[in-house]
Design an enzyme around this catalytic site. Structure first.
Site, PDB file in Angstrom:
ATOM      1  N   ARG A   1       0.817  -1.214   0.000  1.00 25.27           N
ATOM      2  CA  ARG A   1       0.000   0.000   0.000  1.00 25.27           C
ATOM      3  C   ARG A   1       0.849   1.262   0.000  1.00 25.27           C
ATOM      4  O   ARG A   1       0.624   2.164  -0.795  1.00 25.27           O
ATOM      5  CB  ARG A   1      -0.905  -0.029   1.231  1.00 25.27           C
ATOM      6  CG  ARG A   1      -1.676  -1.334   1.343  1.00 25.27           C
ATOM      7  CD  ARG A   1      -2.058  -1.590   2.788  1.00 25.27           C
ATOM      8  NE  ARG A   1      -2.963  -0.566   3.269  1.00 25.27           N
ATOM      9  CZ  ARG A   1      -4.278  -0.714   3.330  1.00 25.27           C
ATOM     10  NH1 ARG A   1      -4.830  -1.843   2.971  1.00 25.27           N
ATOM     11  NH2 ARG A   1      -5.038   0.256   3.775  1.00 25.27           N
ATOM     12  N   THR A   2       1.826   1.318   0.914  1.00 25.01           N
ATOM     13  CA  THR A   2       2.623   2.538   1.018  1.00 25.01           C
ATOM     14  C   THR A   2       3.457   2.741  -0.238  1.00 25.01           C
ATOM     15  O   THR A   2       3.585   3.853  -0.746  1.00 25.01           O
ATOM     16  CB  THR A   2       3.526   2.469   2.267  1.00 25.01           C
ATOM     17  OG1 THR A   2       2.704   2.210   3.400  1.00 25.01           O
ATOM     18  CG2 THR A   2       4.263   3.779   2.478  1.00 25.01           C
TER      19      THR A   2
ATOM     20  N   HIS B   1       6.691   6.762  11.063  1.00 20.34           N
ATOM     21  CA  HIS B   1       6.098   6.631   9.736  1.00 20.34           C
ATOM     22  C   HIS B   1       5.443   7.983   9.484  1.00 20.34           C
ATOM     23  O   HIS B   1       4.225   8.137   9.574  1.00 20.34           O
ATOM     24  CB  HIS B   1       5.075   5.491   9.745  1.00 20.34           C
ATOM     25  CG  HIS B   1       4.576   5.089   8.391  1.00 20.34           C
ATOM     26  ND1 HIS B   1       4.893   5.784   7.228  1.00 20.34           N
ATOM     27  CD2 HIS B   1       3.767   4.072   8.008  1.00 20.34           C
ATOM     28  CE1 HIS B   1       4.300   5.188   6.205  1.00 20.34           C
ATOM     29  NE2 HIS B   1       3.612   4.158   6.644  1.00 20.34           N
TER      30      HIS B   1
ATOM     31  N   LYS C   1      23.535  -8.020   6.507  1.00 23.87           N
ATOM     32  CA  LYS C   1      24.944  -8.374   6.619  1.00 23.87           C
ATOM     33  C   LYS C   1      25.847  -7.180   6.356  1.00 23.87           C
ATOM     34  O   LYS C   1      25.696  -6.478   5.375  1.00 23.87           O
ATOM     35  CB  LYS C   1      25.283  -9.481   5.634  1.00 23.87           C
ATOM     36  CG  LYS C   1      24.570 -10.772   5.955  1.00 23.87           C
ATOM     37  CD  LYS C   1      24.799 -11.779   4.839  1.00 23.87           C
ATOM     38  CE  LYS C   1      23.855 -12.952   4.985  1.00 23.87           C
ATOM     39  NZ  LYS C   1      23.627 -13.624   3.727  1.00 23.87           N
TER      40      LYS C   1
ATOM     41  N   ARG D   1      11.856   2.620   3.147  1.00 30.66           N
ATOM     42  CA  ARG D   1      11.249   1.853   4.239  1.00 30.66           C
ATOM     43  C   ARG D   1      12.271   0.813   4.667  1.00 30.66           C
ATOM     44  O   ARG D   1      12.915   0.172   3.836  1.00 30.66           O
ATOM     45  CB  ARG D   1       9.963   1.173   3.797  1.00 30.66           C
ATOM     46  CG  ARG D   1       9.490   0.131   4.806  1.00 30.66           C
ATOM     47  CD  ARG D   1       8.092  -0.334   4.565  1.00 30.66           C
ATOM     48  NE  ARG D   1       7.145   0.713   4.931  1.00 30.66           N
ATOM     49  CZ  ARG D   1       5.826   0.477   5.080  1.00 30.66           C
ATOM     50  NH1 ARG D   1       5.340  -0.734   4.907  1.00 30.66           N
ATOM     51  NH2 ARG D   1       5.020   1.454   5.401  1.00 30.66           N
TER      52      ARG D   1
END
Lengths: 339, 411
Positions: free
Chosen positions: A78-79, A156, A106, A128
């Site tokens: 969605r975002t 957010h 890593k 994100r």
């Protein structure tokens, strides 16, 4: 940082200072520490995009020629879609990068990825990431504006802004404007929620009274320091609330058992029509999605016409993201007062 | 091997077991102290060093380092380091212990701490007697506690018989989970996985109870909370053979320092509240804490240039150990004699090694220290293998001006 003197006098024509002083930040990594007028500036800027998005022709060339990279280190549908549409409607070239979960944890990979993206001369990067603070870490390594699309359990910010915009549009329909004196109840997995943190920063800064409600295991320690009232009893938390914001149980972030069962969670914290009746008669219902219908929210409540703002949140999301992208690229585009 | 001429250090201030440092000289021959104070005077053929008023102090004995990092140790005045078993090859076999024990000589003596359990997994006891006879000076549980109380009970009773101190990590692993911060306002604001500070008191309470039951000697490597320090204080009053340590991070910093997601402040145990920091300082003053160690754990960018929760814990602490402890002296928390008890004689006694004191017959491990010399800690100019210090760009006072191991000058 904005100096305190920059704060406009109440009652003056403009609610924020002129030019780049209205939002003097290169990045949007969080809403913590932003001034009320900086938040209002972004909300006001979004209004034009709400209008545009309701037109049949939804594209402007404001960001034509600019490249925006959506770098998503954590799964999102969605975002990511919302940011992609926002960038495209502004005329930018938008590319999406999904980074495989396994290769990220890593060594230097995260920084290396940031440097690689930076070398492609993007005009904005939307990130994100599953770790709190990761977006700020990347922002320090790149030369363009960075937008946080959610970092771990930290923030957010565009969700916090879109929720505020959603509330404001609904208030206006009822002849109100101001967040002052508004009681907002946020209920659910506060501990694991970056949405809750950004909403808390945004709403308390704009003057709302915020209650947070969760079972003890999902309530972070010391949350009262963020100027909210923590509560465990959902019925009491709903008493007199103007806005009820439900959060999803973030089972994927839970290590160990935080609640006995979804059924029991619904018993204590599910927003049912009966529970909603304890709030103000016209109380608004919100949910950042995706919803677990029948767990934290009943379908009848989620679909309540005129009260449920859940789809409007999605609509405002595109407008807010357009506003953030447009404002943060003003310097690069040489806009007067911003260059 | 070339025999060294006897060494006499004159015009210094000698750090004794108690009281203020006394002006005087110190003479050593054949690697040992032969005269201290008024009786010490240079003789023909001696190498003579004028201390110019510096402190003549015992070389530091660092109880619990994670890496052998000679340049950093020598910069910090450390002549002996007890090496934690958490190495690339876990120190859970006699051969590994024997190798580690030889790895620093001649100018740094490494005292390996034997892994309490095989692979430090907390399940099966390692070959502790064989490792003792291979040179292990104590036993350690490593970076984690031993979750199974039955295993811990057997470990402590066995080590009581062997006469080995058990060095433990005091965090209840179940409560601590994947936490990287102490539960509270700061962790909540940042959205970092956190655990209540009580995770420490829980582990300390259990381990003290088992030490009391078995008569084992227990050293809690880091005690950082008021509640756990109270448990140690009352156990000591009952006569339990328990000692406690800390690193400077926990008496210098509180969890406010993690505010920028700065991974150099990602430590294990995590930084605590300001109230707990003050409790640590009180415990240093009243004798509840016996040892200050560096916890030296140099970590490069591949471990630290990461999001906070993904970074490895630990700090490069060897170079700042002495100046930050001397800061406690300047602040009036402790006196100079106690500072060196915390840094040298107490840890030496715990390890059962003949060091940490400047007495006739003792090993001539000597640091000349200018306790007031100011300098600025700089992450990118450290002697350590990596510059992960939470004290970057901080001004400190106190610097080693010369260091001797067994009477031989280092560097």
């Amino acid at each position: 940082m904005t100096s305190p003197d920059a704060r406009p006098e109440p009652g003056t024509a403009s609610r924020y200072p002129a030019g780049s002083a209205a939002f003097p930040h290169r990045d949007l990594t969080g809403l913590a520490g932003l001034a009320p007028w900086e938040l209002l500036f972004l909300l006001d800027e979004a209004e034009q995009w709400v209008e545009l998005n309701r037109q049949p022709h939804k594209r402007v060339d404001r960001l034509a020629g600019l490249t925006i990279i959506n770098a998503f280190f954590e799964n999102s549908t969605r975002t990511l879609l919302s940011f992609e549409i926002a960038g495209k409607r502004l005329g930018a070239d938008v590319v999406n990068m999904h980074v495989a979960q396994s290769s990220v944890k890593k060594g230097e990979t995260l920084i290396d990825t940031a440097m690689t993206l930076n070398a492609m001369h993007p005009d904005a990067i939307v990130i994100r990431h599953q770790s709190s603070g990761a977006v700020r870490l990347i922002a320090d390594k790149v030369d363009c504006p960075v937008l946080n699309a959610g970092d771990g359990q930290n923030e957010h910010p565009t969700q916090g802004l879109l929720d505020a915009l959603t509330i404001r549009t609904a208030l206006r329909e009822r002849g109100r404007e101001d967040f002052g004196g508004l009681t907002v109840t946020i209920c659910g997995d506060i501990l694991h929620s970056r949405v809750a943190r950004s909403n808390i920063h945004c709403l308390t800064t704009l003057g709302a009274d915020v209650r947070v409600c969760a079972p003890p295991a999902l309530m972070p320690a010391g949350i009262e320091a963020m100027k909210v009232t923590p509560m465990h009893d959902f019925d009491a938390a709903l008493e007199g609330a103007d806005v009820v914001m439900m959060l999803r149980l973030q089972q994927e972030r839970m290590e160990g058992q935080f609640i006995p069962s979804p059924r029991e969670y619904r018993h204590l914290y599910g927003l049912t029509p009966e529970r909603l009746a304890k709030a103000q008669p016209d109380a608004l219902v919100m949910h950042p999605g995706p919803m677990n219908r029948g767990v934290e929210i009943d379908s009848t409540v989620a679909d309540l016409a005129g009260r449920s703002l859940i789809t409007r949140q999605v609509e405002m999301g595109v407008a807010i993201r357009m506003a953030c992208l447009e404002v943060l690229t003003r310097k690069a585009r040489g806009l007067e007062g911003w260059a | 091997m070339k025999t060294l001429a006897p060494l006499t250090i004159t015009n210094g201030r000698i750090v004794g077991p108690a009281g203020e440092p006394q002006a005087g000289a110190l003479r050593c021959a054949d690697g040992r102290v032969v005269a201290v104070g008024a009786a010490a005077a240079p003789q023909d053929g001696d190498r003579v060093i004028d201390a110019k008023g510096a402190l003549i102090a015992p070389g530091l004995v660092d109880l619990g380092a994670f890496a052998i990092d000679k340049p950093a140790f020598h910069f910090g005045g450390i002549t002996r380091a007890a090496l934690m078993p958490d190495q690339g090859t876990v120190l859970d076999k006699p051969a590994a212990v024997r190798f580690a024990a030889q790895s620093g000589k001649p100018d740094l003596w490494v005292h390996p701490l034997a892994a309490a359990t095989k692979g430090l997994e907390g399940r099966e006891l390692a070959e502790l007697a064989l490792m003792r006879d291979a040179g292990a000076k104590a036993v350690a549980t490593g970076r984690r506690w031993i979750a199974d109380s039955g295993t811990m009970h057997r470990l402590l009773s066995y080590c009581a018989m062997l006469g080995l101190v058990v060095v433990t990590h005091s965090e209840d692993g179940g409560l601590a989970g994947n936490a990287v911060a102490t539960a509270g306002e700061m962790a909540t604001r940042l959205g970092l996985p956190s655990a209540p500070a009580e995770a420490e008191a829980l582990a300390v309470a259990r381990d003290i109870a088992l030490a009391e039951l078995t008569g084992a000697r227990l050293h809690l490597r880091q005690v950082t909370t008021a509640a756990a320090l109270d448990l140690v204080r009352s156990a000591k009053a009952r006569g339990v053979a328990v000692t406690a340590g800390v690193t400077p991070a926990h008496f210098m910093l509180s969890d406010v320092s993690i505010g920028d997601f700065r991974t150099f402040t990602r430590l294990s145990p995590p930084l605590r509240s300001e109230a707990d920091r003050q409790a640590v300082r009180s415990a240093l003053a009243d004798g509840t804490i016996d040892v200050i160690a560096s916890g030296h754990d140099p970590r490069g960018p591949e471990d630290k240039r990461l999001p906070f929760a993904d970074a490895e814990p630990g700090m490069a602490g060897a170079e700042t150990l002495l100046p930050l402890t001397l800061g406690l002296v300047r602040d009036g928390v402790i006196d100079t004699a106690r500072a060196f008890a915390l840094l040298a004689s107490n840890p030496a006694a715990l390890l059962g090694v003949d060091a940490g004191r400047l007495e006739v017959g003792a090993q001539a491990d000597i640091a000349l220290v200018d306790p007031d010399r100011p300098w600025v800690v700089s992450s990118d100019k450290m002697a350590a293998a990596a510059g992960n210090t939470p004290f970057d760009r901080q001004g400190v006072q106190g610097r080693v001006t010369a260091l001797f191991k067994g009477g031989a000058a280092i560097g």
